[in-house]
Every structure is written in structure tokens, then in C-alpha cells.
Design a protein around this motif. Sequence first.
Motif, PDB file in Angstrom:
ATOM      1  N   LEU A   1       0.879  -1.134   0.034  1.00 50.38           N
ATOM      2  CA  LEU A   1      -0.340   0.169   0.160  1.00 50.38           C
ATOM      3  C   LEU A   1       0.519   1.097  -0.171  1.00 50.38           C
ATOM      4  O   LEU A   1       0.628   2.096  -0.615  1.00 50.38           O
ATOM      5  CB  LEU A   1      -1.321  -0.040   1.460  1.00 50.38           C
ATOM      6  N   LEU A   2       2.308   1.623   0.673  1.00 51.09           N
ATOM      7  CA  LEU A   2       2.968   2.357   0.673  1.00 51.09           C
ATOM      8  C   LEU A   2       3.727   2.603  -0.552  1.00 51.09           C
ATOM      9  O   LEU A   2       3.948   3.350  -0.811  1.00 51.09           O
ATOM     10  CB  LEU A   2       4.068   2.261   1.901  1.00 51.09           C
ATOM     11  N   ILE A   3       4.045   1.205  -1.285  1.00 49.97           N
ATOM     12  CA  ILE A   3       4.591   1.685  -2.448  1.00 49.97           C
ATOM     13  C   ILE A   3       3.636   2.287  -3.636  1.00 49.97           C
ATOM     14  O   ILE A   3       3.535   3.152  -4.546  1.00 49.97           O
ATOM     15  CB  ILE A   3       4.782   0.171  -2.862  1.00 49.97           C
TER      16      ILE A   3
ATOM     17  N   SER B   1      -4.658   7.367  -3.038  1.00 50.42           N
ATOM     18  CA  SER B   1      -4.768   8.314  -1.761  1.00 50.42           C
ATOM     19  C   SER B   1      -5.193   7.488  -0.597  1.00 50.42           C
ATOM     20  O   SER B   1      -5.878   6.297  -0.760  1.00 50.42           O
ATOM     21  CB  SER B   1      -5.369   9.624  -1.757  1.00 50.42           C
ATOM     22  N   ILE B   2      -4.657   7.628   0.050  1.00 53.13           N
ATOM     23  CA  ILE B   2      -4.791   6.672   1.808  1.00 53.13           C
ATOM     24  C   ILE B   2      -4.950   7.455   2.784  1.00 53.13           C
ATOM     25  O   ILE B   2      -3.383   8.390   3.179  1.00 53.13           O
ATOM     26  CB  ILE B   2      -4.721   5.496   2.022  1.00 53.13           C
TER      27      ILE B   2
ATOM     28  N   VAL C   1      -4.408   1.894   7.983  1.00 57.31           N
ATOM     29  CA  VAL C   1      -4.400   1.249   9.125  1.00 57.31           C
ATOM     30  C   VAL C   1      -5.726   0.428   9.395  1.00 57.31           C
ATOM     31  O   VAL C   1      -5.645  -0.833   8.805  1.00 57.31           O
ATOM     32  CB  VAL C   1      -3.976   1.622  10.374  1.00 57.31           C
ATOM     33  N   VAL C   2      -7.091   0.512   8.613  1.00 55.88           N
ATOM     34  CA  VAL C   2      -8.327   0.261   8.126  1.00 55.88           C
ATOM     35  C   VAL C   2      -7.927  -0.863   7.076  1.00 55.88           C
ATOM     36  O   VAL C   2      -8.132  -2.199   6.762  1.00 55.88           O
ATOM     37  CB  VAL C   2      -8.889   1.255   8.431  1.00 55.88           C
TER      38      VAL C   2
ATOM     39  N   PHE D   1     -14.782   0.966   2.781  1.00 52.08           N
ATOM     40  CA  PHE D   1     -14.550   1.947   3.515  1.00 52.08           C
ATOM     41  C   PHE D   1     -14.502   3.422   3.819  1.00 52.08           C
ATOM     42  O   PHE D   1     -13.296   3.704   3.595  1.00 52.08           O
ATOM     43  CB  PHE D   1     -13.222   1.312   5.542  1.00 52.08           C
ATOM     44  N   PRO D   2     -15.032   3.884   4.733  1.00 56.64           N
ATOM     45  CA  PRO D   2     -14.518   5.778   4.310  1.00 56.64           C
ATOM     46  C   PRO D   2     -13.241   6.093   4.706  1.00 56.64           C
ATOM     47  O   PRO D   2     -12.669   6.804   4.289  1.00 56.64           O
ATOM     48  CB  PRO D   2     -15.880   6.674   5.406  1.00 56.64           C
ATOM     49  N   SER D   3     -12.890   5.564   5.719  1.00 56.40           N
ATOM     50  CA  SER D   3     -10.804   5.696   5.724  1.00 56.40           C
ATOM     51  C   SER D   3     -10.025   5.290   5.501  1.00 56.40           C
ATOM     52  O   SER D   3      -9.108   4.891   5.652  1.00 56.40           O
ATOM     53  CB  SER D   3     -11.092   5.979   7.201  1.00 56.40           C
TER      54      SER D   3
END
Length: 129
Positions: free
Chosen positions: A19-21, A30-31, A37-38, A84-86
Motif C-alpha cells: 500500500l505504501l508503494i 490516496s490514503i 491501518v483499516v 470503508f470511508p477512511s
Amino acid sequence: MIRLLLRAAISLVTVAVALLICLWLLPGFSIGFAGFVVAVIVFAIAQAILAPLILKIVTRHAEALVGGIGLISTFVALLIASLFPSGVHLRGISTWLLATLIIWVVTALGGWLLASLIFKKKTNEARGR
């Protein structure tokens, strides 16, 4: 039991790295921190449940797709994490496709490498080396 926990930890680490990559490489990805975490937790759980389920369905109905099980389950897990919203937010088809591919490659290679290193070390320790 320890083997199961180690595999779960490996899955969480590889998903987080993947996910970071994606965040660094894909402008349409975007996150936020809470979403990260979610997304890691949801993605790891979804992958663990979806891969065997999709494999069973595909082998029964569309055997030609068996080689793409990892990609299919990665895409579906990414879709679930984005609900998920976040969670993660992806814009554009190319972002969806590239994120799926990046996450699949990183989790597959990372999982294989980490598992072989960890389990080889544990096996050597058990043998007294």
C-alpha cells in the motif's frame, strides 16, 4: 499456531509495504493514516478469505482463470478496502489496474521471501544449527 501467527504477521507487513508503494508511485491512489491501518487489516483479512474461495469457484466453473487467482483476489480485496470511508481511495481505471498489480507482486514476492527466511531460520533453530 505459531506458524499461523507468523503467516498473519507476514501478510500484514507485505500488505502495508504494498500500500505504501502504491501511495508513492500512483498519483490516483490516496490514503490517510487511519485509513492505512483499516486498509491493511481489511485487505489482509479479505485476501485470506477470498483467495481460497475464488480458487474453489474458478476451478469449478472457469479453470482457465486459475493462474489469475492472485490478481482476482487482490482486486476484490482492494475493492472491499476502498468501501470503508477512511480506507483507500483510487481514481481512474489505470490506478485500479496498477494498484492491483503492484499489491499482488509485492505481497506475493514479499510473502514468499519473508516466509522462506523466517521458516528456514526456525527450522535451523529446531535442528540445533
